[in-house]
Design a protein around this motif. Structure first.
Motif, mmCIF file in Angstrom:
data_model
loop_
_atom_site.group_PDB
_atom_site.id
_atom_site.type_symbol
_atom_site.label_atom_id
_atom_site.label_comp_id
_atom_site.label_asym_id
_atom_site.label_seq_id
_atom_site.Cartn_x
_atom_site.Cartn_y
_atom_site.Cartn_z
ATOM 1 N N PRO A 1 0.830 -1.211 0.000
ATOM 2 C CA PRO A 1 0.000 0.000 0.000
ATOM 3 C C PRO A 1 0.867 1.265 0.000
ATOM 4 C CG PRO A 1 0.055 -0.917 2.199
ATOM 5 C CD PRO A 1 0.862 -1.843 1.336
ATOM 6 N N MET A 2 1.465 1.562 -1.138
ATOM 7 C CA MET A 2 2.440 2.655 -1.217
ATOM 8 C C MET A 2 1.825 4.007 -0.874
ATOM 9 S SD MET A 2 4.972 3.667 -4.401
ATOM 10 C CE MET A 2 5.823 2.094 -4.328
ATOM 11 N N ARG A 3 0.630 4.264 -1.400
ATOM 12 C CA ARG A 3 0.023 5.564 -1.140
ATOM 13 C C ARG A 3 -0.232 5.776 0.354
ATOM 14 N NH1 ARG A 3 -2.166 9.350 -4.380
ATOM 15 N NH2 ARG A 3 -2.245 7.981 -6.199
ATOM 16 N N ARG A 4 -0.618 4.746 1.061
ATOM 17 C CA ARG A 4 -0.833 4.877 2.500
ATOM 18 C C ARG A 4 0.478 5.214 3.212
ATOM 19 N NH1 ARG A 4 -3.151 -0.285 4.879
ATOM 20 N NH2 ARG A 4 -3.189 1.010 6.774
ATOM 21 N N HIS A 5 1.580 4.602 2.790
ATOM 22 C CA HIS A 5 2.872 4.925 3.390
ATOM 23 C C HIS A 5 3.255 6.371 3.085
ATOM 24 C CE1 HIS A 5 3.101 0.570 3.887
ATOM 25 N NE2 HIS A 5 4.162 0.741 4.661
ATOM 26 N N LEU A 6 3.038 6.800 1.852
ATOM 27 C CA LEU A 6 3.349 8.182 1.492
ATOM 28 C C LEU A 6 2.496 9.162 2.285
ATOM 29 C CD1 LEU A 6 3.701 7.795 -2.373
ATOM 30 C CD2 LEU A 6 5.521 8.530 -0.817
ATOM 31 N N ASP A 7 1.207 8.890 2.374
ATOM 32 C CA ASP A 7 0.312 9.797 3.090
ATOM 33 C C ASP A 7 0.678 9.916 4.567
ATOM 34 O OD1 ASP A 7 -1.047 10.238 0.751
ATOM 35 O OD2 ASP A 7 -2.731 8.913 1.233
#
Length: 436
Positions: free
Chosen positions: A310-316
């Motif tokens: 879940p890359m976007r969750r890590h970025l967010d």
């Protein structure tokens, strides 16, 4: 007669299509620097300048020129998670994580009790890293202190930048891989004392994962990490739902997987945890606050069916992450291939992040260097070490054909991540020393 003072090192110009990411492309537009006819000026193993070839040639008219105009010059690749004993088990299909460990991986790892076998595996593994352009790596080691002494000896001989450590477990795994907490602490401290900071080598405190570590063993790992300056810490986190469920049963007091490491001081700015495919929001917030890094192992996540990162969750949430090949669940020790796997997974994820070649280069180089606290590598800038990879398309290859018709620098780099592999790695340098 010898000169009274050392003579200055001659400058060499490496002329090529130069690509690197001095800034973070997840945060800055235009972070990818691409020079279609670029050069890096190198003297004494360090970068003196980077820019257009014509400009640097005027600045260094007497410099020797290494002409790689048909090639790409990239910073050396940084692998944040790869297993030294597991090269022979790559390609073990049809198994999920816990079955894969029991049936294929742990029997192979037990063979490293034999010193001759451990040396052969270490040599083959390190040679594979270099052949694939990896110049720095955080390596998950062996369960035997004798095998780790051998591995560090071979790593020192390889001239690569390697961090690694004794892998410790005292439950759940096969008995011949167990170690009691007192012996784990003593042997790990001895290894760290001998090898940490020795030339290009560093030590990493390495509990295998909470599933295989008792609370006293994790406490011993935390004690060592607190006592010695600059040690890295690495393990696994939230790889599969089945693994998470076992950890929950083994640590009933823990609110989540990350807390099993936090209690023992194992989560901080020099901590790197592989996978994190199934995190809670609280875990992401705490990883970010601790400035810990997640090692994103895209090909492994799909090969053994762990899930999509879940890359976007890590970025967010502001969590740092970089690439790891995770050999042998991963499908090879090549970070270009790993970048492609990351790109493909994000294209499929319901909430995926749309990656481009600049993101992939950053994740394979500068992101890993920053995670491993390697301040002198990851991109090209004056004063930094010249750790570099020359990529050249084999004659009559598909990559060569695509490059001939490339409409832009971005397209050229994208094709490298899509099509280049070990056969395209023409030269590899660490601190200006050519290793391949």
């Amino acid at each position: 007669m010898l000169p009274r003072y050392p003579l200055p090192m001659p400058t060499e110009l490496f002329r090529a299509q130069v690509f690197h990411t001095p800034a973070n492309p997840f945060e800055s537009q235009g972070a990818l620097e691409a020079l279609s006819d670029g050069a890096v000026a190198v003297a004494g193993g360090r970068v003196e300048a980077v820019g257009d070839y014509s400009q640097l040639h005027r600045s260094y008219p007497a410099a020797q020129v290494s002409d790689h105009r048909d090639s790409l010059l990239l910073p050396g690749f940084v692998d944040t998670h790869v297993h030294y004993p597991q090269l022979p088990v790559m390609g073990a299909m049809g198994l999920r994580l816990l079955e894969w460990l029991e049936q294929r991986t742990l029997p192979e790892e037990a063979r490293l009790a034999d010193g001759d076998y451990a040396r052969a595996r270490a040599g083959a593994f390190l040679a594979a890293l270099a052949r694939n352009g990896t110049t720095s790596a955080l390596v998950f080691g062996a369960h035997f202190a004798s095998a780790m002494d051998i591995f560090f000896e071979e790593a020192d001989r390889s001239r690569l930048r390697i961090a690694s450590g004794l892998v410790v477990s005292d439950r759940e795994l096969r008995g011949d891989l167990h170690i009691d907490p007192e012996t784990a602490y003593r042997e790990s401290r001895r290894l760290a004392g001998r090898w940490h900071g020795h030339d290009r080598l560093r030590y990493a405190v390495t509990p295998r994962f909470s599933l295989s570590c008792s609370e006293p063993l994790l406490e011993a790992c935390g004690a060592l990490a607190a006592e010695m300056d600059g040690l890295l810490i690495t393990s696994h986190l939230n790889e599969t739902p089945a693994e998470i469920a076992v950890v929950s049963d083994l640590f009933p007091w823990a609110g989540d997987y990350l807390e099993t490491y936090e209690r023992y001081g194992l989560v901080g700015a020099r901590s790197l945890y592989a996978h994190d495919v199934h995190p809670t929001e609280s875990e992401l917030d705490r990883l970010a606050a601790a400035k810990a890094t997640v090692c994103h192992c895209a090909s492994s996540n799909t090969f053994i069916g762990s899930g999509l990162f879940p890359m976007r969750r890590h970025l967010d949430s502001g969590v740092r992450f970089a690439l790891g090949t995770d050999v042998g669940a991963g499908t090879g020790p090549n970070l270009l291939k790993e970048g492609l796997a990351a790109y493909q997974a994000q294209m499929l994820h319901e909430h995926g992040f749309p990656l481009d070649a600049g993101h992939l280069l950053y994740l394979a180089t500068a992101a890993g260097a920053r995670a491993l606290d390697l301040a002198e590598v990851g991109w090209f800038a004056p004063g930094m070490s010249f750790d570099a990879v020359v990529l050249r398309a084999p004659e009559e290859s598909t990559l060569a054909e695509v490059w001939r018709h490339s409409p832009s620098a971005q397209a050229t780099l994208s094709a490298a991540f899509t099509l280049a592999g070990e056969e395209s790695v023409a030269e590899v340098y660490v601190a200006g020393e050519r290793l391949v």
